[in-house]
Design a protein around this motif. Structure first.
Motif, short mmCIF file in Angstrom:
data_model
loop_
_atom_site.label_atom_id
_atom_site.label_comp_id
_atom_site.label_asym_id
_atom_site.label_seq_id
_atom_site.Cartn_x
_atom_site.Cartn_y
_atom_site.Cartn_z
N ALA A 34 37.42 40.02 42.06
CA ALA A 34 37.19 38.88 43.38
C ALA A 34 35.66 39.19 44.07
CB ALA A 34 38.18 39.05 44.42
N TYR A 35 35.40 40.64 44.05
CA TYR A 35 34.06 40.90 44.60
C TYR A 35 33.02 40.50 43.68
CZ TYR A 35 36.30 43.90 48.15
OH TYR A 35 37.19 44.44 49.18
N ILE A 36 33.31 40.73 42.41
CA ILE A 36 32.13 40.26 41.36
C ILE A 36 31.93 38.61 41.36
CG2 ILE A 36 31.61 40.33 38.71
CD1 ILE A 36 32.41 43.35 39.01
N ASP A 37 33.17 37.92 41.23
CA ASP A 37 33.30 36.56 41.37
C ASP A 37 32.43 36.00 42.50
OD1 ASP A 37 34.77 36.80 38.91
OD2 ASP A 37 36.55 35.88 39.86
N ASN A 38 32.83 36.59 43.46
CA ASN A 38 32.02 36.12 44.85
C ASN A 38 30.46 36.34 44.79
OD1 ASN A 38 34.18 35.03 46.16
ND2 ASN A 38 34.71 36.97 47.15
N LEU A 39 30.07 37.52 44.09
CA LEU A 39 28.90 37.70 44.24
C LEU A 39 28.06 36.94 43.29
CD1 LEU A 39 26.37 39.97 44.31
CD2 LEU A 39 27.49 41.12 42.37
N ASN A 40 28.65 36.47 42.07
CA ASN A 40 28.06 35.43 41.24
C ASN A 40 27.75 34.27 41.65
OD1 ASN A 40 27.29 37.04 38.77
ND2 ASN A 40 29.52 37.26 38.51
N PHE A 65 25.76 40.91 50.92
CA PHE A 65 25.93 42.32 50.96
C PHE A 65 27.36 42.65 50.86
CE2 PHE A 65 26.99 45.91 53.48
CZ PHE A 65 26.56 47.04 52.87
N ASN A 66 28.23 42.21 51.59
CA ASN A 66 29.43 42.76 51.23
C ASN A 66 29.95 42.71 49.98
OD1 ASN A 66 29.92 43.35 54.10
ND2 ASN A 66 30.36 41.36 54.72
N ASN A 67 29.82 41.72 49.13
CA ASN A 67 30.37 41.35 47.90
C ASN A 67 29.58 42.15 47.02
OD1 ASN A 67 32.90 39.53 47.82
ND2 ASN A 67 31.32 38.65 49.32
N ALA A 68 28.20 42.29 47.10
CA ALA A 68 27.51 42.93 46.10
C ALA A 68 27.59 44.55 46.35
CB ALA A 68 25.91 42.79 46.53
N SER A 69 27.98 45.03 47.36
CA SER A 69 28.22 46.36 47.52
C SER A 69 29.54 46.79 47.05
CB SER A 69 27.73 46.68 49.26
OG SER A 69 28.06 48.08 49.31
#
Ligand code: MN
Length: 193
Positions: A34-40, A65-69
């Motif tokens: 989910a973090y990677i999907d949100n980042l993209n 920042f939150n999702n990239a990190s």
């Protein structure tokens, strides 16, 4: 999709009984995905789109920042484990741990204590400055030592999703057991002066 989630270099049951396959499935398969999907989604058509992830972590704020990190932190966390890995550091890192903490056991005790006393969600880190000095850092939420111009070399995830399925509220037990699956050869390779 610019940023990809790498496949883990071990089977889902390889870290048992320290981390169960169910936790791997939820933590890496669902939370990290989910973090990677949100980042993209968040970098699309922005100046961040072509930046390395480490630079996005240093330069962005808010949801990006939150999702990239979190995307970066989880890969860093999961790729430091290997049940057949090196059980203690060697070389310059071993010398520095001894010099600054007295012994590996004392370092591990302080690291566990930092993780156990971090209030709420976050990460406990070992990082080094540009002179090679080590520092234990408690970071809230998605924090990362790259923001402090430090080089991260080891991290334990202390968000509840990292341990609740296997340890319920026993965060200290979870932290103590992680040493059993940590591959110190990975940690040594991250220690750069
Ligand atoms: Mn996590």
């Amino acid at each position: 999709m610019k940023f990809q989630q790498p496949r883990l270099p071990y089977a889902p049951d390889a870290l048992e009984p320290v981390i169960s396959p169910v936790t791997i499935d939820f933590h890496y398969g669902k939370h990290e995905k989910a973090y990677i999907d949100n980042l993209n989604r968040l970098v699309k058509d922005t100046p961040y789109e072509d930046m390395p992830l480490e630079r996005i972590i240093v330069e962005s704020d808010g949801a990006l920042f939150n999702n990239a990190s979190q995307a970066w932190n989880h890969i860093f966390y999961f790729f430091q484990f290997n049940p057949g890995g090196l059980k203690a550091p060697g070389g310059k890192l071993a010398e520095k741990i001894e010099e600054q903490f007295g012994s590996l056991e004392e370092f591990q005790k302080q690291f566990e204590e930092a993780g156990a006393t971090l209030f709420g969600s976050g990460w406990v880190w070992l990082a080094n400055d540009n002179e090679g000095n080590l520092e234990i850092i408690k970071g809230s939420n998605a924090d990362n030592p790259l923001r402090l111009n430090l080089n991260p070399i080891l991290t334990f995830d202390v968000w509840e999703h990292a341990y609740y399925l296997d340890y319920q509220n026993r965060r200290a037990d979870y932290l103590h057991r992680l040493w059993d699956i940590l591959d110190w050869s990975v940690i040594e390779s991250r220690y750069t002066l």
